[in-house]
Motif scaffolding. Structure first.
Motif, PDB file in Angstrom:
ATOM      1  N   GLY A  17      53.841  14.687 -11.068  1.00  0.00           N
ATOM      2  CA  GLY A  17      53.121  13.617 -11.765  1.00  0.00           C
ATOM      3  C   GLY A  17      54.039  12.681 -12.535  1.00  0.00           C
ATOM      4  O   GLY A  17      54.011  11.455 -12.345  1.00  0.00           O
ATOM      5  N   THR A 187      48.569  13.531 -16.177  1.00  0.00           N
ATOM      6  CA  THR A 187      48.933  13.932 -14.816  1.00  0.00           C
ATOM      7  C   THR A 187      47.765  14.737 -14.239  1.00  0.00           C
ATOM      8  O   THR A 187      46.846  15.121 -14.970  1.00  0.00           O
ATOM      9  CB  THR A 187      50.191  14.823 -14.829  1.00  0.00           C
ATOM     10  OG1 THR A 187      49.927  15.907 -15.718  1.00  0.00           O
ATOM     11  CG2 THR A 187      51.412  14.078 -15.302  1.00  0.00           C
ATOM     12  N   GLU A 188      47.840  15.024 -12.940  1.00  0.00           N
ATOM     13  CA  GLU A 188      46.756  15.782 -12.286  1.00  0.00           C
ATOM     14  C   GLU A 188      46.458  17.078 -13.027  1.00  0.00           C
ATOM     15  O   GLU A 188      45.316  17.459 -13.216  1.00  0.00           O
ATOM     16  CB  GLU A 188      47.159  16.130 -10.846  1.00  0.00           C
ATOM     17  CG  GLU A 188      46.742  15.074  -9.854  1.00  0.00           C
ATOM     18  CD  GLU A 188      47.261  15.389  -8.462  1.00  0.00           C
ATOM     19  OE1 GLU A 188      47.298  16.564  -8.080  1.00  0.00           O
ATOM     20  OE2 GLU A 188      47.638  14.415  -7.764  1.00  0.00           O
ATOM     21  N   PRO A 213      51.946   8.505 -17.182  1.00  0.00           N
ATOM     22  CA  PRO A 213      53.261   8.818 -16.596  1.00  0.00           C
ATOM     23  C   PRO A 213      54.190   7.598 -16.593  1.00  0.00           C
ATOM     24  O   PRO A 213      55.391   7.726 -16.822  1.00  0.00           O
ATOM     25  CB  PRO A 213      52.915   9.243 -15.164  1.00  0.00           C
ATOM     26  CG  PRO A 213      51.491   9.678 -15.215  1.00  0.00           C
ATOM     27  CD  PRO A 213      50.830   8.904 -16.303  1.00  0.00           C
TER      28      PRO A 213
END
Ligand code: NDP
Length: 245
Positions: A17, A187-188, A213
């Motif tokens: 990410g 991020t994921e 990010p």
């Protein structure tokens, strides 16, 4: 001419990410991107989705010999590396009483030993050239500690100790070494946290949101630029005011 034209940048864990945003920004600024992955199939899918060129090398950053072979391959194919971003990292959380030696050593070897394994390959090339930039990605949890992360907090705090010591050793040779300590970034992994828990995290962040990010990418790119030559041995927090010291 862009800021980083003709510079070769190695970003470990560039497929993740934060790593993707760092690669993207360094590429936008003109650098040639090299990244590592332990999974070339996954990395090839990642590469196909990016709008910048990159070289991916299979390398386990916790393995010194892998890092040595990678250095030889980069020098043969591209040249001497100017920029190293030690970004690859993992978590293996658990309260200290439940922390086993596997969780402890996986996190220390991947997050801390890797910084030695990688930097050791490239520092001589940088000092001989009289120019280099090393940026080590730590974490807010290396600065303040975090319940369930004795391993991660120790590794990430260790990363900054490394930064300060190496910065002193190479300062006269045109090489800077800095740490970036992100707070919670969207991020994921963080977005997969249930919304209720995520909102509790956000409530602790004075700016009222997670970091992006790209904001970490921009900070890393600045540290890699010629303009940042005065900054070395620093630990730059990018956490929306969640932790100040
Ligand atoms: P991701 O999990 O998204 O990505 C991690 C990357 O590291 C992957 O590309 C993975 O590549 C690589 N990697 C993992 N183990 C190894 C290994 N042994 N050798 C080589 N590469 C490896 O992480 P993030 O982008 O979230 O995090 C990036 C960095 O930022 C980490 O150091 C993390 O600790 C730090 N950080 C993250 C925060 C966040 O909110 N996300 C907050 C603060 C710090 P592959 O699987 O292809 O091998």
């Amino acid at each position: 001419m862009s800021k980083l034209d003709n510079k070769i940048a190695l970003v470990t864990g560039g497929t993740g990410g934060i790593g993707t945003a760092i690669c993207q920004r360094l590429a936008d600024d003109g650098a040639k991107i090299v990244t590592t992955s332990t999974n070339l199939e996954k990395a090839a899918k990642w590469q196909a989705k990016q709008n910048f060129d990159s070289t991916i090398i299979k390398c386990d950053v916790s393995n010194y010999d892998d890092c040595k072979s990678m250095k030889e391959q980069i020098e043969k194919e591209l040249g001497v590396v100017d920029i190293v971003v030690n970004n690859a990292g993992i978590t293996r959380d658990g309260s200290f009483r439940k922390m086993d030696t596997d969780k402890w050593s996986q996190v220390i070897t991947t997050n801390l030993n890797s910084v030695f394994n990688i930097s050791h390959q490239f520092v001589d090339g940088m000092t001989e050239k009289g120019y280099g930039r090393i940026v080590n990605i730590s974490s807010i949890n290396g600065q303040k500690g975090q319940f369930g992360q004795t391993n991660y907090s120790a590794a990430k705090a260790g990363v900054h100790g490394f930064t300060m010591a190496l910065a002193q050793e190479v300062a006269r040779k045109g090489v800077t070494v800095n740490t970036v300590s992100p707070g919670y970034i969207a991020t994921e992994m963080v977005m997969a946290v249930p919304e209720e828990i995520r909102n509790k995290i956000i409530a602790q962040i004075p700016i009222g949101r997670l970091g992006e990010p790209e904001e970490i990418g921009a900070l890393v790119a600045f540290l890699c630029s010629d303009e940042a030559g005065l900054i070395t041995g620093a630990n730059l927090a990018a956490n929306g005011g969640q932790h100040m010291h």
